[in-house]
Structures are given as C-alpha cells and as structure tokens.
Scaffold this motif. Structure first.
Motif, PDB file in Angstrom:
ATOM      1  N   UNK A 254      37.239  33.003  32.523  1.00  0.00           N
ATOM      2  CA  UNK A 254      35.954  32.774  31.860  1.00  0.00           C
ATOM      3  C   UNK A 254      36.089  33.136  30.392  1.00  0.00           C
ATOM      4  N   UNK A 255      35.619  32.296  29.512  1.00  0.00           N
ATOM      5  CA  UNK A 255      35.673  32.615  28.092  1.00  0.00           C
ATOM      6  C   UNK A 255      37.100  32.795  27.620  1.00  0.00           C
ATOM      7  N   UNK A 256      37.254  33.629  26.589  1.00  0.00           N
ATOM      8  CA  UNK A 256      38.571  33.856  26.025  1.00  0.00           C
ATOM      9  C   UNK A 256      39.019  35.294  26.177  1.00  0.00           C
ATOM     10  N   UNK A 257      40.200  35.565  25.644  1.00  0.00           N
ATOM     11  CA  UNK A 257      40.738  36.919  25.605  1.00  0.00           C
ATOM     12  C   UNK A 257      41.342  37.137  24.226  1.00  0.00           C
ATOM     13  N   UNK A 258      41.421  38.376  23.809  1.00  0.00           N
ATOM     14  CA  UNK A 258      42.037  38.716  22.543  1.00  0.00           C
ATOM     15  C   UNK A 258      43.508  39.025  22.798  1.00  0.00           C
ATOM     16  N   UNK A 259      44.393  38.484  21.963  1.00  0.00           N
ATOM     17  CA  UNK A 259      45.817  38.786  22.043  1.00  0.00           C
ATOM     18  C   UNK A 259      46.278  39.288  20.688  1.00  0.00           C
ATOM     19  N   UNK A 260      46.877  40.481  20.669  1.00  0.00           N
ATOM     20  CA  UNK A 260      47.410  41.003  19.412  1.00  0.00           C
ATOM     21  C   UNK A 260      48.572  40.130  18.975  1.00  0.00           C
ATOM     22  N   UNK A 261      48.657  39.888  17.658  1.00  0.00           N
ATOM     23  CA  UNK A 261      49.661  38.963  17.147  1.00  0.00           C
ATOM     24  C   UNK A 261      50.543  39.585  16.064  1.00  0.00           C
ATOM     25  N   UNK A 262      50.068  40.639  15.413  1.00  0.00           N
ATOM     26  CA  UNK A 262      50.847  41.291  14.354  1.00  0.00           C
ATOM     27  C   UNK A 262      50.927  42.772  14.675  1.00  0.00           C
ATOM     28  N   UNK A 263      52.132  43.272  14.657  1.00  0.00           N
ATOM     29  CA  UNK A 263      52.395  44.663  14.994  1.00  0.00           C
ATOM     30  C   UNK A 263      51.545  45.623  14.178  1.00  0.00           C
ATOM     31  N   UNK A 264      50.945  46.583  14.868  1.00  0.00           N
ATOM     32  CA  UNK A 264      50.112  47.653  14.303  1.00  0.00           C
ATOM     33  C   UNK A 264      48.812  47.163  13.663  1.00  0.00           C
ATOM     34  N   UNK A 265      48.439  45.912  13.846  1.00  0.00           N
ATOM     35  CA  UNK A 265      47.163  45.432  13.296  1.00  0.00           C
ATOM     36  C   UNK A 265      46.133  45.286  14.392  1.00  0.00           C
ATOM     37  N   UNK A 266      46.089  44.157  15.065  1.00  0.00           N
ATOM     38  CA  UNK A 266      45.051  43.919  16.061  1.00  0.00           C
ATOM     39  C   UNK A 266      43.731  43.588  15.400  1.00  0.00           C
ATOM     40  N   UNK A 267      42.646  43.986  16.044  1.00  0.00           N
ATOM     41  CA  UNK A 267      41.305  43.730  15.523  1.00  0.00           C
ATOM     42  C   UNK A 267      40.435  44.953  15.746  1.00  0.00           C
TER      43      UNK A 267
END
Length: 185
Positions: free
Chosen positions: A22-35
């Motif tokens: 359902x809906x989306x998911x967040x995936x980290x893409x840059x080391x030590x950043x995220x959201x």
C-alpha cells in the motif's frame, strides 16, 4: 512541515509499492543522509516540555517497518529521535556495527540489540518510551503483531533523559547504501 532529504533532495527516495503493498516506502539513498523533519508540536502541547516531547509522566509510542535493501551492506539503519540543533536522543533500528535490531543513545550509550533478529528480513519495530524523572524507560518489541503490545518487551532498559522534536530516517557506513522504511506511526 517539509521533509529534508539532502541538499539535492535525494538523500532518500520514495519507492512504490511499499513493503505492505500500500502506498510507498522510503529508501535511504545516500550514506549518512536519509530524510528528516521537525515534529509539529502545536497539537502536542499537553505532552510537550519546552518545545520537545519528553515531559515527565507521559508516554510516546513509535512503530515502523524496516529492512536493509537486498545486497545492501550499511552498518546501521533506523530512526533517530533528535532534539533539533542539540543532539541525537534515541536511535531505534539496527545500531552501528550490528545486523540485529536494537536501540542506543548515540554518543552516550552503547547499542543494545535483540538477539536472533536480522535486518535483512522485514521487521516491524514497536517502541514505547515512558518519560520519567531522570532516566527514561524504553521498551522495544520486534514483530509483536499488535500496535500496542502488553507482553514482556524484547528490550526493556532505562536510557538517559530523552527529549526530541525531530525524526530522521537514515543509514550508512557501507559501500551499498539502502534501508527501506514503511508504516511509520
């Protein structure tokens, strides 16, 4: 408020479908950043303490689903409860150097993990924080099957006083970055 995800808005990305379909998911893409984002404290006045969550005598529940991305090798991944412009207050997920679920107060306590868990499979983590005078009680359940468990927690420990007004989803210290997050509540 808005989510901040790196200077070019790619520290984490939203992928569809989410882990639950359902809906989306967040995936980290840059080391030590995220959201991360600041919590709207306006409706939380009765449980706030000087603009942060952490008022003695109150309780906060946090739950989310996480899994390290297939082929990923990040040494940590999870949700950090921050006191904006102050300090990281509590990390929930897979602490640095562990492939298991756990918690720590970054730079203050070492990690405590739930033996036998693995971040390479989908996990739902439910955390209860009881704000007490002095140290606060943190209880964590791995895959409890209910939103508000009443069973004995997989982790139950006192942590140095916690106050937070910001949440961050992040991962890092690997060659192949990526943790998936879904169903944050």
């Amino acid at each position: 408020g808005k989510w901040w995800s790196g200077a070019t808005a790619d520290g984490a990305i939203v992928e569809v479908p989410g882990m639950d379909g359902l809906g989306g998911m967040l995936t980290t893409a840059i080391e030590h950043e995220g959201s991360y984002r600041v919590i709207d404290m306006a409706p939380l006045g009765p449980i706030s303490d000087g603009g942060t969550l952490g008022k003695d005598g109150t309780t906060v529940w946090i739950s989310f689903t996480l899994q390290r991305a297939a082929g990923g090798d990040d040494f940590y991944g999870g949700v950090t409860l921050n006191w904006q412009w102050n300090t990281e207050q509590l990390f929930i997920g897979s602490p640095w150097g562990s492939d298991e679920l756990g918690i720590e107060k970054p730079w203050v306590t070492g990690p405590t993990v739930i033996p036998g868990t693995s971040v390479d499979v989908e996990n739902t983590i439910v955390t209860r924080i009881d704000f007490l005078t002095g140290d606060d009680r943190v209880q964590v359940w791995a895959n409890p099957g209910v939103d508000f468990p009443t069973t004995v927690a997989d982790l139950d420990q006192l942590m140095p006083d916690i106050h937070f007004n910001e949440i961050k989803f992040g991962s890092g210290t690997g060659l192949i970055t990526g943790f998936h997050f879904d169903d944050f509540a």
